[in-house]
Design an enzyme around this catalytic site. Sequence first.
Site: not given
Length: 284
Positions: A33, A52, A100, A102, A148, A181, A206
């Site tokens: 995101y 990014r 579903r 993996h 991210k 961070e 990040l």
Amino acid sequence: MSRIAYVNGRYLPHAEAGVHIEDRGYQFADGVYEVCGVRDGKLMDETLHLERLQRSLRELRIGMPVPLPALRHILRETIRQNRISNGMVYFQVTRGVAPRDHPFPKDARPSLVVTAKRLNEGRIAAAVASGVEVITVPDRRWARRDIKSIALLPNILAKQAAREAGAYEAWLVDADGFVTEGSSTNAWIVDREGRLVTRPAGPDILNGITRRVLLEAARREGIEVVERPFTPEEAKSAREAFISASSAIIIPVIRIDGQPVGNAVPGSTTLRLREAYSRVGELS
Ligand code: PLP
């Protein structure tokens, strides 16, 4: 006015917006995101956020859900439809919908969701004026924090611990005793010699867009910058401390684990950098 969300090609009222239950974002947090600030109706540092996003997607081998110009258009249209002049746009890309299992699915199409919201300007102004408290907690995240990812459980637990301690943010401390961070911010101090200190970019943090713009702003202001790790102890005896993120740019930190930083008031370098940020504009 009801809020509008973009979901895979459609603009929908929030109450009607949804993704499939087998979206891999929902099942596995298999996605990434971005959060981009909006000021006076314009996207802040848009190019850096889009770069990014593309990097995060590449690292996870997820395709772009739409071509870049289309994404730029969707961001603007979501802001317009929600009539946001000061706020944030959130955009999320997941690997898509598939039974579903993996391993990567063979032909899932990446999903795109975009939402926008107004900034709580009063809350941010109050935090900037008074400064905030942070606590320190162990950093329990994975080894690729430079991506991210939407998988944010350790960040959520850290932020909740902060809230329960009456603090604004949690600073995450690695196994060697250094601050990486914040749970949703980058961490900074101004050391005893007036140098700006923050952890270097790499897999441990990040690389915040605000962080990058602030480093440039500091250099232009003639403030010496050192990218190196620091400990909570050093931060507690530093001249100043602050956090950075696209939502609020800079918020001064005046207390760490209950101990005052300097005189427990927002520092002058911190406030100067906050001013300087707006003069740097978009890096590219
Ligand atoms: N670090 C983490 C873990 C974050 O989640 C964020 C923002 O969400 C940041 C740093 C700040 O990044 P940016 O300045 O790009 O908003």
